[in-house]
Design a protein around this motif. Structure first.
Motif, short mmCIF file in Angstrom:
data_model
loop_
_atom_site.label_atom_id
_atom_site.label_comp_id
_atom_site.label_asym_id
_atom_site.label_seq_id
_atom_site.Cartn_x
_atom_site.Cartn_y
_atom_site.Cartn_z
N VAL A 222 0.70 11.30 -14.51
CA VAL A 222 0.26 10.99 -13.14
C VAL A 222 1.19 11.67 -12.13
CG1 VAL A 222 -0.03 9.12 -11.44
CG2 VAL A 222 -0.83 8.80 -13.79
N LYS A 223 2.49 11.63 -12.41
CA LYS A 223 3.47 12.27 -11.51
C LYS A 223 3.23 13.78 -11.44
CE LYS A 223 8.43 12.59 -10.62
NZ LYS A 223 9.77 12.14 -11.05
N ARG A 224 2.90 14.38 -12.58
CA ARG A 224 2.63 15.82 -12.63
C ARG A 224 1.39 16.16 -11.79
NH1 ARG A 224 4.06 15.96 -17.59
NH2 ARG A 224 2.01 15.42 -18.43
N ILE B 285 0.83 -1.20 0.00
CA ILE B 285 0.00 0.00 0.00
C ILE B 285 0.87 1.27 0.00
CG2 ILE B 285 -0.23 0.21 2.50
CD1 ILE B 285 -3.26 0.74 2.00
N ASP B 286 2.13 1.12 0.43
CA ASP B 286 3.03 2.27 0.52
C ASP B 286 3.35 2.88 -0.85
OD1 ASP B 286 3.14 1.81 3.26
OD2 ASP B 286 4.88 0.49 3.07
N GLY B 287 3.27 2.08 -1.91
CA GLY B 287 3.59 2.58 -3.24
C GLY B 287 2.44 3.29 -3.92
N TYR B 288 1.33 3.47 -3.22
CA TYR B 288 0.15 4.09 -3.85
C TYR B 288 0.45 5.54 -4.21
CZ TYR B 288 -4.53 5.68 -4.82
OH TYR B 288 -5.63 6.23 -5.45
N VAL B 289 0.06 5.90 -5.45
CA VAL B 289 0.23 7.28 -5.91
C VAL B 289 -1.11 7.99 -5.78
CG1 VAL B 289 0.89 8.76 -7.83
CG2 VAL B 289 2.02 6.55 -7.53
N ILE C 68 3.79 4.78 -22.33
CA ILE C 68 3.85 4.47 -20.89
C ILE C 68 4.60 5.55 -20.10
CG2 ILE C 68 5.92 2.99 -21.08
CD1 ILE C 68 4.53 1.14 -18.96
N ILE C 69 5.68 6.08 -20.65
CA ILE C 69 6.44 7.13 -19.96
C ILE C 69 5.60 8.40 -19.85
CG2 ILE C 69 8.48 8.62 -20.01
CD1 ILE C 69 9.27 5.78 -19.41
N ASP C 70 4.89 8.76 -20.95
CA ASP C 70 4.03 9.95 -20.93
C ASP C 70 2.92 9.81 -19.91
OD1 ASP C 70 5.58 11.01 -22.96
OD2 ASP C 70 4.16 10.52 -24.56
N ARG C 71 2.32 8.64 -19.85
CA ARG C 71 1.20 8.39 -18.92
C ARG C 71 1.68 8.49 -17.46
NH1 ARG C 71 -3.75 8.15 -16.64
NH2 ARG C 71 -4.18 6.18 -15.67
N MET C 72 2.80 7.84 -17.16
CA MET C 72 3.31 7.87 -15.79
C MET C 72 3.77 9.28 -15.42
SD MET C 72 5.14 4.15 -15.14
CE MET C 72 6.43 4.32 -16.35
#
Length: 196
Positions: A153-155, A98-102, A146-150
């Protein structure tokens, strides 16, 4: 146990009326990708489509972050659909932690405990991994790099777990080797657009 394709589509459309947003078309893109990859990977394409379509069904209950995981799991279990329930749970945790949840931790203590307890019981299978991969390439407007999508999400959240990032790239490689083909060609990245 999982619903028919038509029933899954009905459940998604009903949920979108309760909480409209881009998550519905994102779910359609994930389902499309899962079906295409499953068909080329020796997996059940129908099951992949259905669990992909319903992976975010917990969003029917409103704008929640981690809460959509427990909401989706509990809702699918209440309907007797344990396969989609499982994917509602596993799609956000490719490290089973659960710790890796974004996103925001907006669950009650009981909901958090439910997620942890049920995750502990699961050994990730091909469908869990497939939906995790498809979740990382499925945009609301269609298939994304995949890089654009992640990065998107990071943004939006200001963070993306590095281990989850690497695992998603590993899943892409895994399924490409399994299929012997480029994932973006298999899912028709340049042409696919979600529609009801």
């Amino acid at each position: 146990m999982y619903p028919t394709r038509n029933e899954a589509m009905r459940l998604l459309e009903e949920a979108e009326k309760m909480n409209p947003g881009p998550w519905g078309d994102h779910s359609r893109t994930v389902a499309h990708c899962a079906e295409c990859i499953a068909a080329k990977s020796g997996l059940d394409a129908e099951k992949a489509y259905v669990v992909g379509l319903l992976h975010d069904i917990g969003r029917r209950f409103g704008k929640r972050h981690l809460g959509h995981v427990s909401d989706g799991y509990s809702y699918m279990m209440s309907l007797g659909y344990d396969e989609p329930a499982r994917v509602c749970l596993t799609h956000s945790f490719n490290g089973k932690s659960i710790d890796g949840y974004v996103g925001n931790f907006d669950t009650t203590d009981e909901e958090t405990e439910l997620i942890k307890t049920e995750l502990d019981k699961i050994e990730l299978d091909e469908y869990d991994k497939l939906i995790q991969l498809c979740d990382s390439i499925g945009g609301a407007e269609g298939v994304m790099d995949i890089i654009d999508r992640m990065s998107d999400v990071k943004r939006r959240y200001g963070y993306y777990d590095p281990e989850k990032w690497d695992t998603n790239l590993g899943l892409k490689d895994y399924f490409e080797q399994k299929m012997g083909e480029d994932i973006y060609i298999v899912v028709d990245k340049d042409n696919y657009k979600p529609s009801k």
